[in-house]
Structure formats: structure tokens, C-alpha cells
Design a protein around this motif. Structure first.
Motif, PDB file in Angstrom:
ATOM      1  N   VAL A 199     -12.907   5.542   8.462  1.00 20.17           N
ATOM      2  CA  VAL A 199     -12.201   4.667   7.511  1.00 20.17           C
ATOM      3  C   VAL A 199     -12.448   3.207   7.878  1.00 20.17           C
ATOM      4  O   VAL A 199     -12.684   2.363   7.004  1.00 20.17           O
ATOM      5  CB  VAL A 199     -10.686   4.988   7.453  1.00 20.17           C
ATOM      6  N   ASP A 213      -5.155   5.135   5.931  1.00 18.81           N
ATOM      7  CA  ASP A 213      -5.366   3.901   5.171  1.00 18.81           C
ATOM      8  C   ASP A 213      -4.943   2.670   5.968  1.00 18.81           C
ATOM      9  O   ASP A 213      -5.627   1.651   5.937  1.00 18.81           O
ATOM     10  CB  ASP A 213      -4.612   3.969   3.837  1.00 18.81           C
ATOM     11  N   ALA A 264     -10.356   7.526   3.403  1.00 15.93           N
ATOM     12  CA  ALA A 264      -9.042   7.906   3.942  1.00 15.93           C
ATOM     13  C   ALA A 264      -8.546   9.195   3.279  1.00 15.93           C
ATOM     14  O   ALA A 264      -7.964  10.062   3.945  1.00 15.93           O
ATOM     15  CB  ALA A 264      -8.034   6.778   3.742  1.00 15.93           C
ATOM     16  N   ASP A 307     -12.972   2.517   1.104  1.00 11.99           N
ATOM     17  CA  ASP A 307     -12.280   2.898   2.336  1.00 11.99           C
ATOM     18  C   ASP A 307     -11.098   3.823   2.053  1.00 11.99           C
ATOM     19  O   ASP A 307     -10.780   4.705   2.851  1.00 11.99           O
ATOM     20  CB  ASP A 307     -11.865   1.669   3.152  1.00 11.99           C
ATOM     21  N   ASP A 308     -10.461   3.677   0.891  1.00  3.23           N
ATOM     22  CA  ASP A 308      -9.355   4.574   0.542  1.00  3.23           C
ATOM     23  C   ASP A 308      -9.857   5.965   0.165  1.00  3.23           C
ATOM     24  O   ASP A 308      -9.179   6.964   0.428  1.00  3.23           O
ATOM     25  CB  ASP A 308      -8.513   3.975  -0.579  1.00  3.23           C
ATOM     26  N   GLY A 338       0.819  -1.208   0.000  1.00  4.88           N
ATOM     27  CA  GLY A 338       0.000   0.000   0.000  1.00  4.88           C
ATOM     28  C   GLY A 338       0.854   1.260   0.000  1.00  4.88           C
ATOM     29  O   GLY A 338       0.540   2.239  -0.680  1.00  4.88           O
ATOM     30  N   ASP A 392     -14.311   0.420   5.642  1.00  6.65           N
ATOM     31  CA  ASP A 392     -13.646  -0.855   5.353  1.00  6.65           C
ATOM     32  C   ASP A 392     -14.564  -2.035   5.668  1.00  6.65           C
ATOM     33  O   ASP A 392     -14.579  -3.031   4.945  1.00  6.65           O
ATOM     34  CB  ASP A 392     -12.353  -0.952   6.160  1.00  6.65           C
ATOM     35  N   THR A 417       1.152   3.929  -3.014  1.00 10.60           N
ATOM     36  CA  THR A 417       0.936   5.357  -2.792  1.00 10.60           C
ATOM     37  C   THR A 417       2.119   6.160  -3.316  1.00 10.60           C
ATOM     38  O   THR A 417       1.938   7.239  -3.896  1.00 10.60           O
ATOM     39  CB  THR A 417       0.679   5.645  -1.297  1.00 10.60           C
ATOM     40  N   LYS A 444      -6.890   2.776   9.819  1.00  8.49           N
ATOM     41  CA  LYS A 444      -8.339   2.749   9.633  1.00  8.49           C
ATOM     42  C   LYS A 444      -9.122   3.243  10.853  1.00  8.49           C
ATOM     43  O   LYS A 444     -10.035   2.573  11.340  1.00  8.49           O
ATOM     44  CB  LYS A 444      -8.809   1.363   9.223  1.00  8.49           C
ATOM     45  N   ARG A 456      -1.357   7.627   4.503  1.00  6.19           N
ATOM     46  CA  ARG A 456      -0.900   6.282   4.873  1.00  6.19           C
ATOM     47  C   ARG A 456      -1.410   5.922   6.273  1.00  6.19           C
ATOM     48  O   ARG A 456      -1.784   4.783   6.523  1.00  6.19           O
ATOM     49  CB  ARG A 456       0.632   6.174   4.811  1.00  6.19           C
ATOM     50  N   GLU A 503      -5.338   2.840  -3.480  1.00 13.00           N
ATOM     51  CA  GLU A 503      -4.413   3.844  -2.948  1.00 13.00           C
ATOM     52  C   GLU A 503      -4.021   4.850  -4.021  1.00 13.00           C
ATOM     53  O   GLU A 503      -3.929   6.053  -3.750  1.00 13.00           O
ATOM     54  CB  GLU A 503      -3.132   3.188  -2.408  1.00 13.00           C
TER      55      GLU A 503
END
Length: 187
Positions: free
Chosen positions: A140, A133, A170, A166-167, A45, A144, A49, A136, A130, A103
């Protein structure tokens, strides 16, 4: 003749391991695995990113001044939904860590809304994104859990959307923290 014992259900297929060979097998895998950045053995991840940040810098030369980022991001979300769904189905895992398109698109949104910004502000955005993500927290975590598989449910479009959702939350949290921080700093 005695009754035959009932047949046991067929065992579920084992998850597929993502690899370069696996990625080359289908266009959705190229996209979902972030053109190989999701194949990183550790922290895919974070690597995804970083790839988003580097690709944003390159793509912004063509998409930035003319204002095409909005269309590019919308297209990346639609194509990403398809790619993430198909790749998760091929891997036989509902939300595999190797899928990093979520991401990439989410951080593109952060950078698109943030730029032009100094490198240190982009670095702060990277760190915040970050954090949200990976850890969480709050909304977030809710996002998720929203599209998780239920027992007996097959991986479908809902899980593909959940991979992205969920991203996106974030990214929203990152932007909110940055906006509040700037507001407090100016105040």
C-alpha cells in the motif's frame, strides 16, 4: 539604462480549503468529497469508509441480486478518476485527505466480494481496510508513492489515478488477509 532585475517566478497559489461551499461549486467535487463525508474535520477517510458501508447497504438492494455491482464499480472508478483529478486540481493539493471517493469505491469492492457476510465479518473488513489505508504498510505504501508529484510537475491524471490506486491495493490486502484468515480458521 541599467538592466532590470529578472522577474521572480509567480508564487504558487495557496491550497484551497474544502468546504460545503467549495463542494457545491462543481460536480467533480461532490463525487470526490464523498457527497460531503470528506468534509469531516477529523478522520475523513474513516467517515468516507463508513459512508461507503452505509451506501453499499442501500445500493445493494438494487445492484446486488441482479449482479450490476460490477458495472457500478467500473463506472465509479472511471468517474472517480475524473472527479478525484479535477477536485485535487481545484484544491491545488495532489492527494488531499478530504477526497474520499477512493475509500468509498475500494470499500464497495471489499463488501461486494465479501457479501453475503455476517455483520462482524464486515466490521472486521472495515477495520482491516482502515488499517491498510491509514498505515500504508508494504504494497500500500508502494502504491501510494507510485504517483506522487515530482518537483515542478502539475497535478494531472496520474495523481488522480494515484488517489484511487493505493486504496485499491488496500482493498486487495484486506481481502487477502480475510481469505487467509478464513483458510487458516477452516484448516
Amino acid at each position: 539604462m541599467p538592466d532590470a532585475p529578472p522577474l521572480a517566478p509567480a508564487p504558487a497559489q495557496a491550497p484551497q480549503r474544502p468546504s460545503a461551499r467549495f463542494m457545491l461549486g462543481h460536480p467533480a467535487r461532490w463525487i470526490a468529497l464523498g457527497f460531503g463525508s470528506g468534509l469531516a474535520p477529523r478522520a475523513p477517510g474513516t467517515i468516507g469508509t463508513l459512508w461507503a458501508w452505509a451506501s453499499f447497504i442501500v445500493l445493494d438492494r438494487w445492484l446486488g441480486p441482479a449482479g450490476e455491482w460490477d458495472f457500478a464499480i467500473l463506472l465509479a472508478l472511471v468517474v472517480g478518476w475524473w472527479a478525484c483529478t479535477r477536485c485535487a486540481q481545484h484544491l491545488r493539493v495532489a492527494d488531499p485527505s478530504a477526497i474520499v471517493w477512493d475509500e468509498i469505491v475500494a470499500f464497495w469492492i471489499v463488501l461486494w466480494l465479501l457479501t453475503p457476510a455476517a455483520w462482524w465479518l464486515q466490521l472486521l473488513a472495515f477495520g482491516l481496510f482502515r488499517f491498510f489505508d491509514a498505515a500504508k504498510p508494504g504494497p500500500v505504501g508502494w502504491a501510494d508513492r507510485l504517483f506522487k508529484l515530482r518537483p515542478g510537475q502539475a497535478i494531472g491524471w496520474g495523481q488522480g489515478l494515484g488517489i484511487l490506486f493505493d486504496d485499491l491495493v488496500a482493498a486487495l490486502c484486506t481481502l487477502l488477509v480475510l481469505a487467509l484468515g478464513v483458510r487458516l480458521w477452516i484448516w
